[in-house]
Design a protein around this motif. Structure first.
Motif, short mmCIF file in Angstrom:
data_model
loop_
_atom_site.label_atom_id
_atom_site.label_comp_id
_atom_site.label_asym_id
_atom_site.label_seq_id
_atom_site.Cartn_x
_atom_site.Cartn_y
_atom_site.Cartn_z
N ILE A 32 0.84 -1.19 0.00
CA ILE A 32 0.00 0.00 0.00
C ILE A 32 0.88 1.24 0.00
O ILE A 32 1.82 1.35 0.80
CB ILE A 32 -0.93 0.02 1.23
N SER A 33 0.60 2.18 -0.88
CA SER A 33 1.35 3.43 -0.96
C SER A 33 0.38 4.60 -0.96
O SER A 33 -0.77 4.49 -1.40
CB SER A 33 2.22 3.47 -2.22
N GLY A 34 0.83 5.71 -0.47
CA GLY A 34 0.00 6.91 -0.44
C GLY A 34 0.78 8.10 0.06
O GLY A 34 2.00 8.03 0.25
N PHE A 58 7.06 -1.04 7.08
CA PHE A 58 7.04 0.27 6.45
C PHE A 58 8.33 0.47 5.66
O PHE A 58 9.42 0.10 6.12
CB PHE A 58 6.93 1.38 7.49
N GLU A 59 8.22 1.06 4.48
CA GLU A 59 9.41 1.45 3.74
C GLU A 59 9.86 2.82 4.23
O GLU A 59 9.09 3.59 4.80
CB GLU A 59 9.11 1.49 2.23
N GLY A 60 11.12 3.14 3.98
CA GLY A 60 11.68 4.39 4.46
C GLY A 60 10.99 5.60 3.86
O GLY A 60 10.55 5.59 2.71
N ALA A 61 10.84 6.64 4.67
CA ALA A 61 10.25 7.89 4.19
C ALA A 61 11.25 8.64 3.31
O ALA A 61 12.46 8.45 3.41
CB ALA A 61 9.84 8.76 5.37
N GLN A 62 10.75 9.49 2.43
CA GLN A 62 11.60 10.26 1.52
C GLN A 62 11.80 11.67 2.06
O GLN A 62 10.93 12.24 2.72
CB GLN A 62 10.95 10.32 0.14
N ASN A 63 12.98 12.23 1.76
CA ASN A 63 13.30 13.61 2.12
C ASN A 63 13.15 13.87 3.61
O ASN A 63 12.80 14.98 4.03
CB ASN A 63 12.40 14.58 1.34
N GLU A 68 3.52 9.40 10.73
CA GLU A 68 3.30 8.65 11.96
C GLU A 68 2.09 7.74 11.79
O GLU A 68 1.25 7.98 10.92
CB GLU A 68 3.10 9.58 13.15
N PHE A 69 2.02 6.69 12.59
CA PHE A 69 0.92 5.73 12.44
C PHE A 69 0.33 5.42 13.81
O PHE A 69 0.98 5.56 14.85
CB PHE A 69 1.39 4.44 11.77
N GLU A 70 -0.92 4.97 13.80
CA GLU A 70 -1.60 4.48 14.99
C GLU A 70 -2.30 3.18 14.63
O GLU A 70 -2.86 3.05 13.54
CB GLU A 70 -2.62 5.49 15.51
N ALA A 114 3.79 13.88 3.41
CA ALA A 114 4.90 12.92 3.31
C ALA A 114 4.39 11.63 2.70
O ALA A 114 3.31 11.14 3.06
CB ALA A 114 5.50 12.64 4.68
N PRO A 115 5.13 11.05 1.75
CA PRO A 115 4.73 9.77 1.16
C PRO A 115 5.02 8.61 2.11
O PRO A 115 5.88 8.70 2.99
CB PRO A 115 5.61 9.68 -0.09
N PHE A 116 4.31 7.50 1.93
CA PHE A 116 4.53 6.32 2.75
C PHE A 116 4.22 5.08 1.92
O PHE A 116 3.53 5.15 0.89
CB PHE A 116 3.65 6.32 4.00
#
Length: 255
Positions: A32-34, A58-63, A68-70, A114-116
């Protein structure tokens, strides 16, 4: 004052559930990406088929933008965990029971967007799921010896109980990992306890209950014959002290 508190509770729960009204159901092992945006939550429903372990990769965040997640349990008000997706990504694992879980993603306050990207995985745990099993009860199913029991108490009152039966006077051995263990008799009296290790206790014939505690606990139990003249009375207080005759060999074990 009670009416005010009740109104505030309803308002908070209504806001939370309204946030999740448009939650998208996603499949396990689906990437899943967004893009997360400030002050808004993207909510995903993850359905778990049975008791086991949910892992979110989770894949690494860019820039250096850190979403954050819950994670919530079967209801949104059953909060499980909160975390930040770092630049190198993050992998988290939770013990979960069957049901639908909600993963919400947003950004930190000072980050506009931020992308995730993440993947949710599930691994079944070999267990006897006898929910509700947070109280000692004769209605609990009996579990056989030499069986590995896996479970979790991070979504419940904090303990799980499993019923066992000893057909004769013998030694009970319980071995656990990530588990705080205790053994209770059928009349709800504590027989022995231990923390994150092996537990051995002489028990009489009858019904007993193993108490397990831990986010992702795992344990197994077995019986062995007790040596001749082993002592089985509960005498861990002065009031229950057992008279010890002279010139008699008595075997016992550390509890």
């Amino acid at each position: 004052m009670k009416k005010i508190y009740a109104y505030l509770l309803v308002a908070v729960l209504s806001a939370i559930f309204a946030t999740s009204a448009d939650a998208a159901s996603i499949s396990l092992d689906e990437k899943i990406s967004g893009t997360a945006t400030q002050n808004q939550w993207i909510t995903y429903d993850i359905t778990i088929p049975e008791l086991g372990f949910l892992t979110i990769d989770f894949e690494g965040a860019q820039n250096k933008m850190y979403p954050e997640f819950e994670l919530y349990g079967k209801q949104l008000y059953l909060f499980i965990d909160r975390g930040t997706i770092g630049i190198d990504g993050r992998s988290v694992t939770y013990g979960v029971k069957a049901g639908t879980y909600k993963l919400r993603i947003s950004t930190l306050e000072h980050i506009p967007s931020a992308p995730f990207s993440f993947t949710a995985r599930f691994t079944a745990g070999h267990t006897y799921d006898v929910e509700p099993n947070d109280k000692i009860s004769s209605q609990l199913p009996e579990i056989p010896a030499n069986t590995t029991i896996k479970g979790t108490t991070n979504l419940g009152p904090g303990v799980d109980y499993f019923k066992i039966t000893s057909p004769k006077d013998q030694y009970l051995h319980v071995s656990g990992t990530k588990t705080s263990l205790a053994v209770y008799s059928d009349d709800n009296k504590l027989v022995s306890y231990g923390h994150y290790g092996n537990l051995t206790v002489p028990i009489k014939s009858g019904t007993y209950y193993i108490e397990a505690h831990g986010d992702n606990y795992e344990f197994t139990y077995s019986f062995t014959d007790a040596p001749k003249n082993s002592e089985f009375e509960y005498n861990n207080t002065i009031e229950t002290a057992t008279p010890l005759p002279l010139n008699k060999q008595t075997n016992n074990c550390e509890r």
